[in-house]
Design a protein around this motif. Structure first.
Motif, mmCIF file in Angstrom:
data_model
loop_
_atom_site.group_PDB
_atom_site.id
_atom_site.type_symbol
_atom_site.label_atom_id
_atom_site.label_comp_id
_atom_site.label_asym_id
_atom_site.label_seq_id
_atom_site.Cartn_x
_atom_site.Cartn_y
_atom_site.Cartn_z
ATOM 1 N N TYR A 1 6.992 6.423 8.330
ATOM 2 C CA TYR A 1 8.252 6.437 9.110
ATOM 3 C C TYR A 1 8.504 5.596 10.263
ATOM 4 O O TYR A 1 9.628 5.037 10.347
ATOM 5 N N LEU A 2 7.426 5.153 11.119
ATOM 6 C CA LEU A 2 7.672 4.355 12.173
ATOM 7 C C LEU A 2 7.865 2.908 11.980
ATOM 8 O O LEU A 2 8.807 2.360 12.185
ATOM 9 N N TYR A 3 7.424 2.677 10.612
ATOM 10 C CA TYR A 3 7.499 1.053 10.132
ATOM 11 C C TYR A 3 8.962 0.940 10.210
ATOM 12 O O TYR A 3 9.251 -0.454 10.326
ATOM 13 N N ASN A 4 9.807 1.668 9.829
ATOM 14 C CA ASN A 4 11.009 1.405 9.360
ATOM 15 C C ASN A 4 12.204 1.803 10.480
ATOM 16 O O ASN A 4 13.212 1.293 10.335
ATOM 17 N N GLN A 5 11.551 2.056 11.575
ATOM 18 C CA GLN A 5 12.353 2.404 12.831
ATOM 19 C C GLN A 5 13.062 1.193 13.510
ATOM 20 O O GLN A 5 14.131 1.093 13.824
ATOM 21 N N THR A 6 12.106 0.600 13.943
ATOM 22 C CA THR A 6 12.389 -0.708 14.596
ATOM 23 C C THR A 6 11.724 -2.195 14.282
ATOM 24 O O THR A 6 10.566 -1.782 14.104
ATOM 25 N N PRO A 7 12.061 -3.167 14.576
ATOM 26 C CA PRO A 7 11.136 -4.228 14.286
ATOM 27 C C PRO A 7 9.849 -4.117 15.087
ATOM 28 O O PRO A 7 8.827 -4.687 14.852
ATOM 29 N N GLN B 1 8.075 -1.649 16.019
ATOM 30 C CA GLN B 1 7.277 -0.621 15.573
ATOM 31 C C GLN B 1 6.487 -1.243 14.583
ATOM 32 O O GLN B 1 5.262 -1.168 14.288
ATOM 33 N N LYS B 2 7.421 -2.058 13.631
ATOM 34 C CA LYS B 2 6.831 -2.519 12.317
ATOM 35 C C LYS B 2 5.635 -3.589 12.818
ATOM 36 O O LYS B 2 4.534 -3.913 12.521
ATOM 37 N N PHE B 3 6.201 -4.368 13.860
ATOM 38 C CA PHE B 3 5.304 -5.531 14.512
ATOM 39 C C PHE B 3 3.862 -5.129 14.870
ATOM 40 O O PHE B 3 2.607 -5.418 14.599
ATOM 41 N N LYS B 4 3.909 -3.910 15.691
ATOM 42 C CA LYS B 4 2.893 -3.088 16.178
ATOM 43 C C LYS B 4 1.755 -2.635 15.263
ATOM 44 O O LYS B 4 0.657 -2.722 15.310
ATOM 45 N N ALA C 1 0.952 -1.240 -0.117
ATOM 46 C CA ALA C 1 -0.061 -0.020 0.026
ATOM 47 C C ALA C 1 0.822 1.211 0.240
ATOM 48 O O ALA C 1 1.948 1.135 0.858
ATOM 49 N N ALA C 2 0.537 2.276 -0.926
ATOM 50 C CA ALA C 2 1.188 3.414 -0.852
ATOM 51 C C ALA C 2 0.254 4.534 -0.259
ATOM 52 O O ALA C 2 -0.648 4.870 -0.716
ATOM 53 N N TYR C 3 0.463 4.891 0.860
ATOM 54 C CA TYR C 3 -0.307 5.939 1.575
ATOM 55 C C TYR C 3 -0.375 7.102 1.116
ATOM 56 O O TYR C 3 -1.710 7.827 0.804
ATOM 57 N N ASN C 4 0.620 7.712 0.654
ATOM 58 C CA ASN C 4 0.516 8.953 -0.005
ATOM 59 C C ASN C 4 -0.172 9.126 -1.153
ATOM 60 O O ASN C 4 -0.829 10.091 -1.755
ATOM 61 N N LEU C 5 -0.039 7.886 -1.998
ATOM 62 C CA LEU C 5 -0.879 7.884 -3.178
ATOM 63 C C LEU C 5 -2.370 7.256 -3.372
ATOM 64 O O LEU C 5 -2.766 7.208 -4.190
ATOM 65 N N ARG C 6 -2.640 6.844 -2.074
ATOM 66 C CA ARG C 6 -3.823 6.082 -1.896
ATOM 67 C C ARG C 6 -3.978 4.931 -2.976
ATOM 68 O O ARG C 6 -5.042 4.892 -3.907
ATOM 69 N N CYS C 7 -3.058 4.149 -2.940
ATOM 70 C CA CYS C 7 -2.898 3.014 -3.886
ATOM 71 C C CYS C 7 -2.296 1.662 -3.556
ATOM 72 O O CYS C 7 -1.584 1.724 -2.518
ATOM 73 N N ILE C 8 -2.964 0.748 -4.024
ATOM 74 C CA ILE C 8 -2.479 -0.631 -3.398
ATOM 75 C C ILE C 8 -2.288 -1.363 -4.749
ATOM 76 O O ILE C 8 -2.860 -1.463 -5.770
ATOM 77 N N ILE D 1 -6.806 3.063 5.190
ATOM 78 C CA ILE D 1 -7.899 3.738 5.853
ATOM 79 C C ILE D 1 -7.768 4.088 7.329
ATOM 80 O O ILE D 1 -8.563 5.116 7.687
ATOM 81 N N TYR D 2 -7.020 3.105 8.104
ATOM 82 C CA TYR D 2 -6.915 3.383 9.418
ATOM 83 C C TYR D 2 -5.603 3.827 9.765
ATOM 84 O O TYR D 2 -5.494 4.149 10.816
ATOM 85 N N GLY D 3 -4.849 3.739 8.904
ATOM 86 C CA GLY D 3 -3.178 3.979 9.269
ATOM 87 C C GLY D 3 -3.000 5.276 9.365
ATOM 88 O O GLY D 3 -4.091 6.426 8.957
ATOM 89 N N ASP D 4 -2.079 5.704 10.073
ATOM 90 C CA ASP D 4 -1.527 7.129 10.242
ATOM 91 C C ASP D 4 -0.309 7.330 9.375
ATOM 92 O O ASP D 4 0.406 6.714 8.933
ATOM 93 N N PRO D 5 -0.496 8.548 8.849
ATOM 94 C CA PRO D 5 0.797 8.969 8.022
ATOM 95 C C PRO D 5 2.056 8.767 8.658
ATOM 96 O O PRO D 5 3.190 8.578 7.927
ATOM 97 N N LEU D 6 2.329 8.901 9.916
ATOM 98 C CA LEU D 6 3.354 8.414 10.599
ATOM 99 C C LEU D 6 3.998 7.140 10.552
ATOM 100 O O LEU D 6 4.903 6.816 10.714
ATOM 101 N N ASP D 7 2.933 6.093 10.296
ATOM 102 C CA ASP D 7 3.171 4.694 10.198
ATOM 103 C C ASP D 7 4.368 4.449 9.424
ATOM 104 O O ASP D 7 5.267 3.791 9.502
#
Length: 130
Positions: free
Chosen positions: A68-74, A76-79, A29-36, A60-66
């Motif tokens: 950034y956080l997704y790639n910070q630590t395992p 964060q990604k798991f959460k 999913a590409a959040y900024n492009l609203r595309c899957i 739909i439910y994700g946060d734009p910060l996801d």
């Protein structure tokens, strides 16, 4: 699948089905492009509904910060992935099953929508909270 595609349209999310990916390349999913981008060559087509619900949940439910956080630590990604799986299960429950939810055969439900077995406890929990 049709109901998920209608949900995507309602949420202004574009779905692209690629036939050029390897059978083990997961959707994204590409959040900024609203595309899957879905992989129509995926080795287990039974998983398309859960995969699409999962990717829709990111948008739909994700946060734009996801992103950034997704790639910070395992952790964060798991959460983020765990929360997204919960949303995906809820979408499938609401779109494909009628209440009362407590009458759903969890094993059959998970098999029908190819929900990974490691999510069984979450499926049970979510069904019991609806």
């Amino acid at each position: 699948m049709e109901r998920l595609l209608k949900l995507a349209e309602k949420e202004h999310i574009e779905i692209i089905w690629s036939q050029e990916l390897s059978p083990t390349t997961p959707p994204i999913a590409a959040y900024n492009l609203r595309c899957i981008i879905m992989n129509s060559n995926w080795y287990n087509p039974n998983q398309f509904i859960f995969q699409l619900a999962h990717e829709l949940s990111h948008l739909i439910y994700g946060d734009p910060l996801d992103l950034y956080l997704y790639n910070q630590t395992p952790a964060q990604k798991f959460k983020i992935e765990a929360q997204t799986n919960d949303y995906a299960i809820q979408i499938i429950l609401h779109l494909y099953n009628e209440s009362p939810y407590n009458r759903i055969n969890i094993v059959s439900f998970m098999q029908e929508y190819a929900i990974p077995t490691h999510l069984e406890s979450r499926v049970r929990f979510l069904i019991n909270t609806l």
